[in-house]
Design a protein around this motif. Structure first.
Motif, PDB file in Angstrom:
ATOM      1  N   ARG A 141      46.865  38.169  37.994  1.00  0.00           N
ATOM      2  CA  ARG A 141      48.147  37.899  38.480  1.00  0.00           C
ATOM      3  C   ARG A 141      49.023  38.506  37.508  1.00  0.00           C
ATOM      4  O   ARG A 141      50.323  39.006  38.204  1.00  0.00           O
ATOM      5  N   GLN A 142      48.916  38.983  36.293  1.00  0.00           N
ATOM      6  CA  GLN A 142      50.087  39.344  35.392  1.00  0.00           C
ATOM      7  C   GLN A 142      49.441  39.955  33.918  1.00  0.00           C
ATOM      8  O   GLN A 142      48.455  39.334  33.653  1.00  0.00           O
ATOM      9  N   GLY A 143      49.812  41.015  33.827  1.00  0.00           N
ATOM     10  CA  GLY A 143      49.131  41.724  32.635  1.00  0.00           C
ATOM     11  C   GLY A 143      48.074  42.540  32.873  1.00  0.00           C
ATOM     12  O   GLY A 143      47.729  42.717  34.017  1.00  0.00           O
ATOM     13  N   THR A 144      47.274  42.652  31.706  1.00  0.00           N
ATOM     14  CA  THR A 144      46.083  43.638  31.695  1.00  0.00           C
ATOM     15  C   THR A 144      44.890  42.675  31.077  1.00  0.00           C
ATOM     16  O   THR A 144      44.984  42.108  30.352  1.00  0.00           O
ATOM     17  N   LEU A 145      43.849  43.029  31.717  1.00  0.00           N
ATOM     18  CA  LEU A 145      42.498  42.121  31.392  1.00  0.00           C
ATOM     19  C   LEU A 145      41.352  43.098  31.461  1.00  0.00           C
ATOM     20  O   LEU A 145      41.068  43.756  32.222  1.00  0.00           O
ATOM     21  N   VAL A 146      40.775  43.361  30.182  1.00  0.00           N
ATOM     22  CA  VAL A 146      39.571  44.023  29.984  1.00  0.00           C
ATOM     23  C   VAL A 146      38.507  42.937  29.992  1.00  0.00           C
ATOM     24  O   VAL A 146      38.401  42.025  29.342  1.00  0.00           O
ATOM     25  N   PHE A 147      37.810  43.159  31.031  1.00  0.00           N
ATOM     26  CA  PHE A 147      36.510  42.179  31.126  1.00  0.00           C
ATOM     27  C   PHE A 147      35.126  43.000  30.779  1.00  0.00           C
ATOM     28  O   PHE A 147      34.928  44.151  31.379  1.00  0.00           O
ATOM     29  N   GLU A 148      34.632  42.395  30.046  1.00  0.00           N
ATOM     30  CA  GLU A 148      33.059  43.186  29.354  1.00  0.00           C
ATOM     31  C   GLU A 148      32.210  42.394  30.206  1.00  0.00           C
ATOM     32  O   GLU A 148      32.167  41.053  29.990  1.00  0.00           O
ATOM     33  N   GLU A 149      31.359  43.171  30.986  1.00  0.00           N
ATOM     34  CA  GLU A 149      30.238  42.363  31.609  1.00  0.00           C
ATOM     35  C   GLU A 149      28.840  43.053  31.287  1.00  0.00           C
ATOM     36  O   GLU A 149      28.598  43.928  31.974  1.00  0.00           O
ATOM     37  N   GLY A 150      28.250  42.389  30.491  1.00  0.00           N
ATOM     38  CA  GLY A 150      26.860  43.422  29.925  1.00  0.00           C
ATOM     39  C   GLY A 150      27.489  44.473  29.174  1.00  0.00           C
ATOM     40  O   GLY A 150      28.359  44.583  28.416  1.00  0.00           O
ATOM     41  N   SER A 151      26.836  45.692  29.706  1.00  0.00           N
ATOM     42  CA  SER A 151      27.050  46.729  29.160  1.00  0.00           C
ATOM     43  C   SER A 151      28.390  47.727  29.924  1.00  0.00           C
ATOM     44  O   SER A 151      28.643  48.693  29.530  1.00  0.00           O
ATOM     45  N   GLN A 152      28.836  46.937  31.091  1.00  0.00           N
ATOM     46  CA  GLN A 152      29.958  47.487  31.624  1.00  0.00           C
ATOM     47  C   GLN A 152      31.339  46.849  31.054  1.00  0.00           C
ATOM     48  O   GLN A 152      31.398  45.591  30.784  1.00  0.00           O
ATOM     49  N   THR A 153      32.367  47.703  31.316  1.00  0.00           N
ATOM     50  CA  THR A 153      33.572  47.405  30.946  1.00  0.00           C
ATOM     51  C   THR A 153      34.701  47.552  32.068  1.00  0.00           C
ATOM     52  O   THR A 153      34.602  48.808  32.699  1.00  0.00           O
ATOM     53  N   HIS A 154      35.356  46.619  32.533  1.00  0.00           N
ATOM     54  CA  HIS A 154      36.250  46.818  33.586  1.00  0.00           C
ATOM     55  C   HIS A 154      37.574  46.309  33.157  1.00  0.00           C
ATOM     56  O   HIS A 154      37.915  45.388  32.526  1.00  0.00           O
ATOM     57  N   ARG A 155      38.584  47.414  33.731  1.00  0.00           N
ATOM     58  CA  ARG A 155      39.916  47.347  33.077  1.00  0.00           C
ATOM     59  C   ARG A 155      40.782  46.828  34.479  1.00  0.00           C
ATOM     60  O   ARG A 155      40.861  47.402  35.296  1.00  0.00           O
ATOM     61  N   LEU A 156      41.227  45.683  34.143  1.00  0.00           N
ATOM     62  CA  LEU A 156      41.916  45.044  35.371  1.00  0.00           C
ATOM     63  C   LEU A 156      43.638  44.789  35.092  1.00  0.00           C
ATOM     64  O   LEU A 156      43.817  44.273  34.255  1.00  0.00           O
ATOM     65  N   GLU A 157      44.409  45.354  36.479  1.00  0.00           N
ATOM     66  CA  GLU A 157      45.578  45.117  36.131  1.00  0.00           C
ATOM     67  C   GLU A 157      46.050  44.131  37.117  1.00  0.00           C
ATOM     68  O   GLU A 157      45.164  43.593  38.015  1.00  0.00           O
ATOM     69  N   ALA A 158      47.410  43.744  37.010  1.00  0.00           N
ATOM     70  CA  ALA A 158      48.151  42.778  37.914  1.00  0.00           C
ATOM     71  C   ALA A 158      47.732  43.076  39.352  1.00  0.00           C
ATOM     72  O   ALA A 158      47.939  44.317  39.752  1.00  0.00           O
ATOM     73  N   GLY A 159      47.287  42.103  40.136  1.00  0.00           N
ATOM     74  CA  GLY A 159      46.644  42.367  41.624  1.00  0.00           C
ATOM     75  C   GLY A 159      45.036  42.696  41.864  1.00  0.00           C
ATOM     76  O   GLY A 159      44.789  42.563  42.823  1.00  0.00           O
ATOM     77  N   ASP A 160      44.573  43.221  40.845  1.00  0.00           N
ATOM     78  CA  ASP A 160      43.248  43.663  40.892  1.00  0.00           C
ATOM     79  C   ASP A 160      42.443  42.428  40.933  1.00  0.00           C
ATOM     80  O   ASP A 160      42.796  41.334  40.042  1.00  0.00           O
ATOM     81  N   CYS A 161      41.213  42.594  41.764  1.00  0.00           N
ATOM     82  CA  CYS A 161      40.286  41.404  41.944  1.00  0.00           C
ATOM     83  C   CYS A 161      38.894  41.947  41.586  1.00  0.00           C
ATOM     84  O   CYS A 161      38.541  42.999  42.193  1.00  0.00           O
ATOM     85  N   LEU A 162      38.231  41.247  40.832  1.00  0.00           N
ATOM     86  CA  LEU A 162      36.747  41.889  40.387  1.00  0.00           C
ATOM     87  C   LEU A 162      35.677  40.616  40.831  1.00  0.00           C
ATOM     88  O   LEU A 162      36.032  39.369  40.328  1.00  0.00           O
ATOM     89  N   GLN A 163      34.511  41.020  41.485  1.00  0.00           N
ATOM     90  CA  GLN A 163      33.463  39.975  41.799  1.00  0.00           C
ATOM     91  C   GLN A 163      32.439  40.465  40.769  1.00  0.00           C
ATOM     92  O   GLN A 163      32.110  41.492  40.511  1.00  0.00           O
ATOM     93  N   LEU A 164      32.057  39.146  39.795  1.00  0.00           N
ATOM     94  CA  LEU A 164      31.135  39.396  38.940  1.00  0.00           C
ATOM     95  C   LEU A 164      29.855  39.631  39.544  1.00  0.00           C
ATOM     96  O   LEU A 164      29.405  39.278  40.613  1.00  0.00           O
ATOM     97  N   GLY A 165      29.015  40.487  38.601  1.00  0.00           N
ATOM     98  CA  GLY A 165      27.679  40.775  39.333  1.00  0.00           C
ATOM     99  C   GLY A 165      26.753  39.601  38.708  1.00  0.00           C
ATOM    100  O   GLY A 165      27.100  38.675  38.220  1.00  0.00           O
ATOM    101  N   SER A 166      25.424  40.217  38.340  1.00  0.00           N
ATOM    102  CA  SER A 166      24.455  39.236  38.065  1.00  0.00           C
ATOM    103  C   SER A 166      24.791  38.705  36.334  1.00  0.00           C
ATOM    104  O   SER A 166      25.754  39.060  35.740  1.00  0.00           O
ATOM    105  N   PRO A 167      24.326  37.245  36.253  1.00  0.00           N
ATOM    106  CA  PRO A 167      24.848  36.561  35.002  1.00  0.00           C
ATOM    107  C   PRO A 167      24.426  37.791  33.776  1.00  0.00           C
ATOM    108  O   PRO A 167      23.461  38.117  33.713  1.00  0.00           O
ATOM    109  N   ALA A 168      25.619  37.893  32.883  1.00  0.00           N
ATOM    110  CA  ALA A 168      25.338  38.853  31.808  1.00  0.00           C
ATOM    111  C   ALA A 168      26.174  38.233  30.650  1.00  0.00           C
ATOM    112  O   ALA A 168      27.260  37.583  31.078  1.00  0.00           O
ATOM    113  N   ASP A 169      25.866  38.454  29.455  1.00  0.00           N
ATOM    114  CA  ASP A 169      27.004  38.137  28.537  1.00  0.00           C
ATOM    115  C   ASP A 169      28.201  38.763  28.764  1.00  0.00           C
ATOM    116  O   ASP A 169      28.259  39.991  29.172  1.00  0.00           O
TER     117      ASP A 169
END
Length: 189
Positions: A141-169
């Motif tokens: 909703r506000q700011g920037t979020l870097v979401f590390e999902e296993g070996s993948q890294t997603h950079r999300l900005e305000a308004g972005d929506c990410l669906q998580l994959g299979s369970p991972a650290d």
């Protein structure tokens, strides 16, 4: 239905089992197959004609991907369908300043909404087991979020929506100079 004392949770348990089954789009036969409990017994439980044993409840809760205690907590919750901002539980992490607001009404529905405020430069890791029994989406909703999902890294900005994959650290990281606010929508598997 038999006459029961007001403190008898049989009706609430029956309703909760039906809610959990229908929320997954399962027939009585589907739940019977997944749980090892007969279709006839599940039908009697849902109609309030039979009180389930602990073993039967354990099998049903396992089929739903819930612990027995969680199934009982969900059954015992009130039917309140509105969650007023002032009454929403907020948890503050004293170490990082991270806050987590439980936005959803306490009815125990399948969908749960959480609002998170992640302070600047804070990183919060979670093990894969934290995601084992749920599907999640993250909406910034506000700011920037870097979401590390296993070996993948997603950079999300305000308004972005990410669906998580299979369970991972995973890890949630706010690289910005101000707080990041995001909403987590989760549905139990």
């Amino acid at each position: 239905m038999q006459n029961r004392s007001p403190s008898d949770p049989t009706h609430a348990i029956a309703s909760r089992i039906k809610i959990e089954r229908e929320a997954r789009g399962w027939s009585l036969a589907d739940l019977a197959e997944r749980s090892g409990v007969s279709k006839a017994m599940i039908s009697k439980i849902e109609r309030g004609e039979a009180s389930p044993t602990a073993t039967v409840l354990g099998r049903l809760s396992g089929a739903f991907g819930l612990s027995l205690s969680m199934l009982l907590v969900l059954a015992e919750q009130s039917g309140e369908r509105i969650s007023r901002h002032a009454q929403q539980p907020v948890w503050h992490d004293p170490e990082t300043g991270y806050t987590r607001r439980a936005v959803s009404p306490p009815t125990g529905g399948m969908l749960e909404l959480l609002e998170v405020v992640l302070p600047a430069k804070v990183r919060i890791p979670y093990p894969a087991t934290a995601f084992a029994f749920q599907h999640q989406q993250i909406w910034v909703r506000q700011g920037t979020l870097v979401f590390e999902e296993g070996s993948q890294t997603h950079r999300l900005e305000a308004g972005d929506c990410l669906q998580l994959g299979s369970p991972a650290d995973c890890a949630f990281f706010n690289p910005g100079p101000a707080a990041c606010v995001y909403v987590v929508a989760l549905v139990r598997r």
